[in-house]
Design an enzyme around this catalytic site. Structure first.
Site, PDB file in Angstrom:
ATOM      1  N   GLU A  51      10.178  15.125  16.863  1.00  0.00           N
ATOM      2  CA  GLU A  51      10.213  15.543  15.395  1.00  0.00           C
ATOM      3  C   GLU A  51       9.508  16.235  15.027  1.00  0.00           C
ATOM      4  O   GLU A  51       8.352  16.781  14.634  1.00  0.00           O
ATOM      5  CB  GLU A  51       9.491  14.142  15.103  1.00  0.00           C
ATOM      6  CG  GLU A  51      10.330  13.464  13.569  1.00  0.00           C
ATOM      7  CD  GLU A  51       9.961  12.229  13.048  1.00  0.00           C
ATOM      8  OE1 GLU A  51       9.080  11.747  13.514  1.00  0.00           O
ATOM      9  OE2 GLU A  51      10.421  11.833  12.177  1.00  0.00           O
TER      10      GLU A  51
ATOM     11  N   THR B 187       9.385   3.653  12.644  1.00  0.00           N
ATOM     12  CA  THR B 187       9.075   4.959  13.145  1.00  0.00           C
ATOM     13  C   THR B 187       9.765   6.587  13.484  1.00  0.00           C
ATOM     14  O   THR B 187      10.922   6.261  12.543  1.00  0.00           O
ATOM     15  CB  THR B 187       7.806   4.708  14.748  1.00  0.00           C
ATOM     16  OG1 THR B 187       8.690   4.182  16.062  1.00  0.00           O
ATOM     17  CG2 THR B 187       7.171   3.836  14.429  1.00  0.00           C
TER      18      THR B 187
ATOM     19  N   CYS C 117      13.818   9.720   8.820  1.00  0.00           N
ATOM     20  CA  CYS C 117      14.519   9.594   9.639  1.00  0.00           C
ATOM     21  C   CYS C 117      15.645   9.341  10.742  1.00  0.00           C
ATOM     22  O   CYS C 117      15.686   9.498  11.735  1.00  0.00           O
ATOM     23  CB  CYS C 117      13.351   7.822  10.119  1.00  0.00           C
ATOM     24  SG  CYS C 117      14.034   6.572   9.084  1.00  0.00           S
TER      25      CYS C 117
ATOM     26  N   LYS D 299       0.953  -1.295   0.174  1.00  0.00           N
ATOM     27  CA  LYS D 299      -0.038   0.114  -0.068  1.00  0.00           C
ATOM     28  C   LYS D 299       1.152   1.165   0.155  1.00  0.00           C
ATOM     29  O   LYS D 299       1.796   1.539   0.878  1.00  0.00           O
ATOM     30  CB  LYS D 299      -0.671  -0.192   1.706  1.00  0.00           C
ATOM     31  CG  LYS D 299      -2.474   1.493   1.277  1.00  0.00           C
ATOM     32  CD  LYS D 299      -2.254   1.997   2.259  1.00  0.00           C
ATOM     33  CE  LYS D 299      -1.760   2.639   2.996  1.00  0.00           C
ATOM     34  NZ  LYS D 299      -1.444   4.225   2.303  1.00  0.00           N
TER      35      LYS D 299
END
Lengths: 147, 487
Positions: free
Chosen positions: B387, B250, B283, B175
């Protein structure tokens, strides 16, 4: 024109290799005496461009400082003027070739130096091609001495 | 000119989505519509899962050496279309063409490593665990896996998983991010050319609903996710509750420690790339420069850093003179501009204001920010802790390396941390003590190569095994232990 990025450096490599190949093609036609040497230069130019691009495309990753390594690099410092006027003598053509090769060699050495600590295999490829350009200058100088 | 609507790739065929719900994909540099992406229906998701499930038995019985030949063919096609694939990434994401080429190369490297599966997937054995009895472990594929991909590396990140998954004998569903789905569509055109058996790889466009449908489907064995920490927690919890395997890579807040003996001149390009490469949307980006040393050293560093950041050329990533592209969309720009405003209110000193635009060419201002640098940032400020995912650097100070490490270990993230020094002793202490999954020594972006796992700790990773390398092979397989005796 500033060459800020590796992509811009690569485009400039194509430009100088193609333009210098065109120069040799033109004068090889005009002066058959140089035909063999200049034809070998034209083949080499293609190979040099390929070696450099293969290296670049082979090692460029998102970790490499490709966008930030070329502070101060300016294409204008390495542009060469090609005089293709009909009456140009062989001696003048060889002098032009020497000047052109000198600029190309300097360009490759400068890029190698600027990218030395950052760009993995890239400075090695540039240095290798610069060395070949130096060899080529000896060949051109020898030819000039025979004219 | 008609704007195309992206299709799904299910069971070896391109199929138009039945959904009328479409989202726009825009070129962030020029604010121009590129295509429409459908928010696929639950039925379409289930169709993809069924196709992948049906393809699994035959695919897992296909010898690994044959499976990897499909990947070798894929590598050839990716090399052939290298620049075309890279340009699409710049168009949909905004990153520079050098950065896109880097992404393409990384993606190819993933496929290259996965094509070594006949060696990577081997189990192990021990003869005579008791007299005449042998024991061995076989690594077997499990079935259907999926990935929920991010927008920041839209081409590469799905390939942290997909080639390894299918090389191991699983089947797979991607996806893509609805914000940047075009390069995945182009990748699947290559898969189509490769001629994989129908159902081995599938692509379903969509957003949260599609992700939920995939995570909740009982036939999905495992999910990989790359994105923010809050969403990663949800993915981890949902998958855990459903008994699925999960890798969730993450958020991050990466520190770069600058020691007083650092080679500042030769480090600056690396630091600019770390803080502002990919427009800070990665990241592994540096976010906080933590400077150790006296006032004179700090000033020397800060002056150089601000000057280098101010000189970065910002514009359309396809322009080869450009060093930093736009944010990926206007919402990101607004969010980052809000962070800058909040930083000022928190008391940090704005040394370079990226909201004052200085752009190359006549691109619209819509998604652009220039680099921003804050000084006088303290570890308790949100600037230092949260972040940002944009081109904003914060400069902090520490009195020594011990304090620097304490500051770093005091934040909830643990994705990456770097040190710039010429001291092996300091580098060794840093590497040993810092709580981060990826550590750089005079390296600003610690992106592990495809044959190493992609580290990550604390709030930067949820799962057991990591992406890439041997870890991901373990993720996509399960050991079957056989103990045998012959009478």
């Amino acid at each position: 024109m500033k060459l800020n990025t590796m992509a811009a450096v690569m485009s400039f490599v194509s430009k100088i290799e193609n333009e210098s190949a065109e120069f040799y093609q033109d004068y090889a036609r005009r002066y058959p005496k140089t035909g063999e040497t200049f034809s070998s230069f034209i083949k080499e130019n293609k190979r040099f461009e390929k070696v450099i691009k293969q290296t670049y495309f082979g090692v460029i990753t998102d970790t490499i400082e490709a966008c930030y390594s070329f502070e101060g690099l300016d294409a204008d410092d390495y542009e060469f003027v090609i005089n293709s006027a009909p009456g140009t003598t062989l001696a003048d053509a060889l002098r032009m070739a020497l000047e052109m090769e000198d600029k190309i060699e300097k360009f490759y050495l400068t890029v190698a130096e600027l990218s030395y600590s950052l760009m993995a295999d890239i400075p090695v490829a540039f240095k290798r091609v610069a060395k070949k350009r130096q060899d080529r200058k000896f060949t051109l100088q020898s030819l000039l001495e025979t004219v | 000119m008609e704007v195309r609507k992206l299709q799904n790739y299910i069971n070896g065929e391109w199929v138009a989505s039945e959904s009328n719900e479409l989202e726009e994909v825009r070129n962030p540099a020029w604010d121009k519509l590129l295509c429409h992406v459908p928010m696929s229906t639950q039925t379409e998701v289930y169709r993809a899962v069924q196709a992948a499930k049906d393809a699994f038995p035959e695919w897992r019985n296909t010898p690994p050496v044959t499976r990897c030949r499909y990947l070798l063919r894929l590598i050839e096609l990716m090399e052939e279309r290298f620049d075309e694939l890279s340009r699409v990434q710049t168009t949909e994401h905004g990153k520079t063409i050098d950065e896109s080429r880097g992404e393409t190369r990384r993606a190819i490297e993933m496929v290259e490593v996965a094509s070594g599966i006949p060696s990577l997937m081997q189990g192990f054995n021990l003869e005579d665990i008791a007299v005449g009895i042998d024991e061995y472990a076989i690594y077997q594929p499990l079935g259907v896996f999926c990935t929920l991909a991010p927008f920041n590396f839209p081409f590469m990140v799905p390939l942290w998983y997909l080639p390894f998954a299918i090389a191991c004998g699983n089947t797979f569903i991607v996806k893509p991010s609805p914000r940047a789905p075009m390069s995945q569509a182009d990748l699947f055109m290559l898969f189509d050319e490769v001629g994989l058996p129908p159902g081995v790889v599938n692509l379903v466009n969509g957003a949260t609903d599609v992700a939920n449908n995939l995570m909740e489907h009982p036939d999905i064995q495992g999910v990989t996710f790359v994105g923010s920490t809050p969403v990663g927690r949800i993915v981890y919890r949902k998958c855990g509750e459903a008994g699925k395997k999960v890798i969730a890579q993450t958020g991050a807040k990466n520190f770069i420690v600058i020691m007083p003996d650092a080679e500042l001149d030769s480090s600056m390009a690396s630091l600019m790339s770390s803080f502002f490469g990919n427009t800070g949307q990665r990241c592994l980006s540096g976010a906080n420069a933590l400077v150790v040393g006296d006032d004179a050293f700090y000033k020397r560093f800060a002056d150089k850093f601000v000057e280098a950041a101010a000189n970065i050329k910002v514009g359309d990533g396809l322009d080869e003179s450009v060093q930093m592209g736009p944010l990926q969309n206007v919402a990101s720009k607004q969010r980052v501009a809000g962070v800058i405003e909040r930083g000022i209110k928190e008391g940090a000193k704005l040394a370079l204001d990226g909201r004052k635009l200085n752009l190359v060419g006549d691109v619209p201002e819509t998604c652009f920010l220039n680099p921003t640098v804050f000084e006088n940032v303290t570890p308790d400020m949100s600037l230092a802790r949260e972040e940002i995912f944009g081109p904003v650097a914060s400069l902090l100070r520490a009195k020594d390396l011990d304090e620097a490490i304490r500051i770093i270990n005091g934040i909830p993230y643990g994705n990456a941390a770097s040190i710039y020094t010429t001291s092996g002793k300091w580098a060794r202490q840093f590497q040993h003590d810092v709580e981060a999954g990826n550590v750089g020594i005079n390296i600003g972006i610690v992106a592990p190569m495809s044959f190493f796992p992609f580290g990550g700790r604390k709030d930067s990773f949820f799962g057991v095994t990591h992406g890439q390398g041997r870890d991901v092979i373990r993720f996509f397989t399960d050991p079957k232990i056989v103990i045998q005796r012959w009478f």
